[in-house]
Design a protein around this motif. Structure first.
Motif, PDB file in Angstrom:
ATOM      1  N   LEU A  11       0.851  -1.011  -0.128  1.00  0.00           N
ATOM      2  CA  LEU A  11       0.000  -0.068  -0.019  1.00  0.00           C
ATOM      3  C   LEU A  11       0.861   1.146   0.053  1.00  0.00           C
ATOM      4  CD1 LEU A  11      -2.907   0.945   0.001  1.00  0.00           C
ATOM      5  CD2 LEU A  11      -2.751   0.844   2.457  1.00  0.00           C
ATOM      6  N   THR A  12       1.709   1.291   0.737  1.00  0.00           N
ATOM      7  CA  THR A  12       2.840   2.498   0.773  1.00  0.00           C
ATOM      8  C   THR A  12       3.487   2.459  -0.514  1.00  0.00           C
ATOM      9  OG1 THR A  12       3.181   1.934   3.153  1.00  0.00           O
ATOM     10  CG2 THR A  12       5.094   3.437   2.141  1.00  0.00           C
ATOM     11  N   ILE A  13       3.959   1.548  -1.318  1.00  0.00           N
ATOM     12  CA  ILE A  13       4.299   1.547  -2.442  1.00  0.00           C
ATOM     13  C   ILE A  13       3.531   2.163  -3.652  1.00  0.00           C
ATOM     14  CG2 ILE A  13       5.535   0.364  -4.305  1.00  0.00           C
ATOM     15  CD1 ILE A  13       6.833  -1.493  -2.166  1.00  0.00           C
ATOM     16  N   SER A  14       2.212   1.715  -3.451  1.00  0.00           N
ATOM     17  CA  SER A  14       1.195   2.100  -4.360  1.00  0.00           C
ATOM     18  C   SER A  14       0.991   3.707  -4.045  1.00  0.00           C
ATOM     19  CB  SER A  14      -0.151   1.345  -4.169  1.00  0.00           C
ATOM     20  OG  SER A  14       0.013   0.401  -3.681  1.00  0.00           O
ATOM     21  N   ILE A  15       1.078   4.081  -3.157  1.00  0.00           N
ATOM     22  CA  ILE A  15       0.843   5.405  -2.487  1.00  0.00           C
ATOM     23  C   ILE A  15       1.991   6.225  -3.212  1.00  0.00           C
ATOM     24  CG2 ILE A  15       0.578   7.244  -0.839  1.00  0.00           C
ATOM     25  CD1 ILE A  15      -1.236   5.292   0.689  1.00  0.00           C
ATOM     26  N   ILE A  16       3.116   5.990  -2.805  1.00  0.00           N
ATOM     27  CA  ILE A  16       4.323   6.511  -3.523  1.00  0.00           C
ATOM     28  C   ILE A  16       4.318   6.624  -4.914  1.00  0.00           C
ATOM     29  CG2 ILE A  16       6.770   6.545  -3.596  1.00  0.00           C
ATOM     30  CD1 ILE A  16       6.884   5.365  -0.601  1.00  0.00           C
ATOM     31  N   THR A  17       3.841   5.582  -5.668  1.00  0.00           N
ATOM     32  CA  THR A  17       3.918   5.818  -6.989  1.00  0.00           C
ATOM     33  C   THR A  17       3.045   6.396  -7.547  1.00  0.00           C
ATOM     34  OG1 THR A  17       4.640   3.179  -7.077  1.00  0.00           O
ATOM     35  CG2 THR A  17       3.676   3.904  -9.007  1.00  0.00           C
ATOM     36  N   LEU A  18       1.753   6.465  -6.896  1.00  0.00           N
ATOM     37  CA  LEU A  18       0.524   7.193  -7.428  1.00  0.00           C
ATOM     38  C   LEU A  18       1.037   8.778  -7.120  1.00  0.00           C
ATOM     39  CD1 LEU A  18      -2.225   7.373  -8.145  1.00  0.00           C
ATOM     40  CD2 LEU A  18      -3.166   7.249  -5.823  1.00  0.00           C
ATOM     41  N   VAL A  19       1.637   9.248  -6.061  1.00  0.00           N
ATOM     42  CA  VAL A  19       1.965  10.676  -5.719  1.00  0.00           C
ATOM     43  C   VAL A  19       3.017  10.863  -6.604  1.00  0.00           C
ATOM     44  CG1 VAL A  19       3.519  12.011  -4.395  1.00  0.00           C
ATOM     45  CG2 VAL A  19       1.698  10.480  -3.410  1.00  0.00           C
ATOM     46  N   PHE A  20       4.107   9.807  -7.139  1.00  0.00           N
ATOM     47  CA  PHE A  20       5.110  10.158  -8.238  1.00  0.00           C
ATOM     48  C   PHE A  20       4.388  10.681  -9.666  1.00  0.00           C
ATOM     49  CE2 PHE A  20       7.684   8.513 -11.767  1.00  0.00           C
ATOM     50  CZ  PHE A  20       8.934   9.235 -11.556  1.00  0.00           C
ATOM     51  N   VAL A  21       3.286   9.486  -9.981  1.00  0.00           N
ATOM     52  CA  VAL A  21       2.650   9.888 -11.434  1.00  0.00           C
ATOM     53  C   VAL A  21       1.977  11.088 -11.161  1.00  0.00           C
ATOM     54  CG1 VAL A  21       0.647   8.831 -12.518  1.00  0.00           C
ATOM     55  CG2 VAL A  21       2.211   7.240 -11.633  1.00  0.00           C
ATOM     56  N   VAL A  22       1.249  11.604 -10.181  1.00  0.00           N
ATOM     57  CA  VAL A  22       0.545  12.713 -10.090  1.00  0.00           C
ATOM     58  C   VAL A  22       1.514  13.945 -10.133  1.00  0.00           C
ATOM     59  CG1 VAL A  22      -0.702  14.266  -8.418  1.00  0.00           C
ATOM     60  CG2 VAL A  22      -1.329  11.856  -8.838  1.00  0.00           C
ATOM     61  N   VAL A  23       2.577  13.939  -9.625  1.00  0.00           N
ATOM     62  CA  VAL A  23       3.835  15.121  -9.610  1.00  0.00           C
ATOM     63  C   VAL A  23       4.104  15.125 -10.989  1.00  0.00           C
ATOM     64  CG1 VAL A  23       6.086  15.689  -9.062  1.00  0.00           C
ATOM     65  CG2 VAL A  23       4.276  15.011  -7.153  1.00  0.00           C
ATOM     66  N   TRP A  24       4.335  13.860 -11.749  1.00  0.00           N
ATOM     67  CA  TRP A  24       4.977  14.017 -13.022  1.00  0.00           C
ATOM     68  C   TRP A  24       3.977  14.386 -13.975  1.00  0.00           C
ATOM     69  CZ3 TRP A  24       3.373  10.802 -17.266  1.00  0.00           C
ATOM     70  CH2 TRP A  24       4.017  10.988 -18.494  1.00  0.00           C
ATOM     71  N   ARG A  25       2.834  14.127 -13.920  1.00  0.00           N
ATOM     72  CA  ARG A  25       1.632  14.505 -14.727  1.00  0.00           C
ATOM     73  C   ARG A  25       1.724  15.944 -14.527  1.00  0.00           C
ATOM     74  NH1 ARG A  25      -4.191  13.387 -13.238  1.00  0.00           N
ATOM     75  NH2 ARG A  25      -3.644  15.154 -11.875  1.00  0.00           N
ATOM     76  N   ASP A  26       1.421  16.377 -13.496  1.00  0.00           N
ATOM     77  CA  ASP A  26       1.598  17.921 -13.195  1.00  0.00           C
ATOM     78  C   ASP A  26       2.708  18.779 -14.018  1.00  0.00           C
ATOM     79  OD1 ASP A  26      -1.115  17.767 -11.780  1.00  0.00           O
ATOM     80  OD2 ASP A  26      -0.071  18.097  -9.816  1.00  0.00           O
ATOM     81  N   ARG A  27       3.721  18.295 -13.626  1.00  0.00           N
ATOM     82  CA  ARG A  27       4.974  18.935 -14.342  1.00  0.00           C
ATOM     83  C   ARG A  27       4.790  18.943 -15.860  1.00  0.00           C
ATOM     84  NH1 ARG A  27      10.525  17.476 -11.104  1.00  0.00           N
ATOM     85  NH2 ARG A  27      10.187  18.873  -9.527  1.00  0.00           N
ATOM     86  N   ARG A  28       4.385  17.811 -16.365  1.00  0.00           N
ATOM     87  CA  ARG A  28       4.227  17.621 -17.927  1.00  0.00           C
ATOM     88  C   ARG A  28       3.229  18.566 -18.390  1.00  0.00           C
ATOM     89  NH1 ARG A  28       0.770  12.697 -19.906  1.00  0.00           N
ATOM     90  NH2 ARG A  28      -0.640  14.285 -19.341  1.00  0.00           N
ATOM     91  N   ASP A  29       1.995  18.703 -17.615  1.00  0.00           N
ATOM     92  CA  ASP A  29       1.179  19.661 -17.949  1.00  0.00           C
ATOM     93  C   ASP A  29       1.770  21.146 -17.800  1.00  0.00           C
ATOM     94  OD1 ASP A  29      -0.822  17.731 -18.357  1.00  0.00           O
ATOM     95  OD2 ASP A  29      -1.759  17.930 -16.692  1.00  0.00           O
ATOM     96  N   LEU A  30       2.337  21.543 -16.740  1.00  0.00           N
ATOM     97  CA  LEU A  30       2.991  22.826 -16.656  1.00  0.00           C
ATOM     98  C   LEU A  30       3.855  22.993 -17.681  1.00  0.00           C
ATOM     99  CD1 LEU A  30       3.676  25.275 -14.927  1.00  0.00           C
ATOM    100  CD2 LEU A  30       5.234  24.037 -13.825  1.00  0.00           C
ATOM    101  N   LYS A  31       4.847  22.052 -18.308  1.00  0.00           N
ATOM    102  CA  LYS A  31       5.449  22.184 -19.509  1.00  0.00           C
ATOM    103  C   LYS A  31       5.011  22.342 -20.652  1.00  0.00           C
ATOM    104  CE  LYS A  31       9.700  20.263 -17.635  1.00  0.00           C
ATOM    105  NZ  LYS A  31      10.860  19.123 -18.007  1.00  0.00           N
ATOM    106  N   LEU A  32       3.824  21.505 -20.745  1.00  0.00           N
ATOM    107  CA  LEU A  32       3.005  21.483 -21.858  1.00  0.00           C
ATOM    108  C   LEU A  32       2.308  23.058 -22.125  1.00  0.00           C
ATOM    109  CD1 LEU A  32       0.946  18.202 -22.406  1.00  0.00           C
ATOM    110  CD2 LEU A  32       2.799  19.306 -23.803  1.00  0.00           C
ATOM    111  N   ARG A  33       2.128  23.715 -21.038  1.00  0.00           N
ATOM    112  CA  ARG A  33       1.396  25.090 -21.046  1.00  0.00           C
ATOM    113  C   ARG A  33       2.470  25.958 -21.378  1.00  0.00           C
ATOM    114  NH1 ARG A  33      -0.586  24.814 -15.483  1.00  0.00           N
ATOM    115  NH2 ARG A  33      -1.302  22.825 -15.449  1.00  0.00           N
ATOM    116  N   GLN A  34       3.648  25.805 -20.690  1.00  0.00           N
ATOM    117  CA  GLN A  34       4.803  26.788 -21.286  1.00  0.00           C
ATOM    118  C   GLN A  34       5.179  26.969 -22.693  1.00  0.00           C
ATOM    119  OE1 GLN A  34       7.723  25.558 -18.501  1.00  0.00           O
ATOM    120  NE2 GLN A  34       7.150  27.005 -16.986  1.00  0.00           N
ATOM    121  N   ILE A  35       5.369  25.194 -23.171  1.00  0.00           N
ATOM    122  CA  ILE A  35       5.365  25.211 -24.545  1.00  0.00           C
ATOM    123  C   ILE A  35       4.271  25.797 -25.395  1.00  0.00           C
ATOM    124  CG2 ILE A  35       5.636  23.405 -26.505  1.00  0.00           C
ATOM    125  CD1 ILE A  35       7.336  21.900 -24.428  1.00  0.00           C
ATOM    126  N   THR A  36       2.967  25.634 -24.953  1.00  0.00           N
ATOM    127  CA  THR A  36       2.018  26.496 -25.808  1.00  0.00           C
ATOM    128  C   THR A  36       1.881  27.766 -25.803  1.00  0.00           C
ATOM    129  OG1 THR A  36       0.549  24.407 -25.140  1.00  0.00           O
ATOM    130  CG2 THR A  36      -0.698  26.164 -25.833  1.00  0.00           C
TER     131      THR A  36
END
Length: 187
Positions: A11-36
């Motif tokens: 469960l801890t590993i899944s939460i950490i993975t989920l947090v990592f995925v959310v952070v990665w997605r937010d960064r990707r969205d932020l970069k996409l907005r900057q590029i746009t």
């Protein structure tokens, strides 16, 4: 307890993975907005460049049209100057012919007026040597265009027609005629 521990670890590993995925997605969205945003800026710059390009083409077309008009006017003025020079040359040549004819008439009048023949100070067979040139320089013949330009330049410098005629070794009437023609072209 061991199975609970394994479940908690997973469960801890899944939460950490989920947090990592959310952070990665937010960064990707932020970069996409900057590029746009940057792409939009580049598109705006391209539109401005197109607008400037159109303006420059219009300015160049206007400049070309004005240049063509100026060249046409200059060509017309050159034609007028050439025509004036031709007329002036014809006038000067006819004036010099008249003066030569009047000199011949005077010689004929003397010859046939009963006074005897005109006296020649030279002895028979001798010719009069040409007058020496000033300062030992050879007389150089200049073309009429240069002569006319010199006349106008001297007149602009404030010299009167007699002084110009004396310096260029030409007739005062010729100088007056050239300057009159120049004044007519200016006005």
């Amino acid at each position: 307890m061991e199975p609970i521990l394994i479940i908690l670890s997973l469960l801890t590993i899944s939460i950490i993975t989920l947090v990592f995925v959310v952070v990665w997605r937010d960064r990707r969205d932020l970069k996409l907005r900057q590029i746009t945003g940057e792409i939009e800026k580049v598109e705006e710059l391209l539109k401005e460049m197109d607008q400037y390009k159109k303006e420059i083409k219009e300015m160049l077309a206007t400049a070309k049209k004005q240049t063509d008009q100026a060249v046409s006017r200059v060509d017309n003025q050159v034609k007028q100057v050439r025509d004036s020079v031709v007329k002036l040359e014809q006038h000067v040549h006819s004036g010099s012919k008249d003066s030569r004819d009047s000199g011949r008439d005077k010689a004929r009048q003397q010859k046939y007026s009963g006074r005897g023949k005109p006296r020649n100070p030279n002895k028979k067979g001798q010719t009069t040597p040409p007058p020496p040139s000033k300062g030992g320089e050879q007389d150089q013949r200049i073309n009429d265009g240069e002569k006319f330009a010199k006349m106008v330049k001297m007149a602009d410098e404030g010299l009167n027609t007699q002084e110009i005629a004396k310096r260029l070794n030409i007739g005062r009437k010729e100088v007056e005629l050239v300057l009159q023609l120049k004044r007519k072209q200016i006005s």
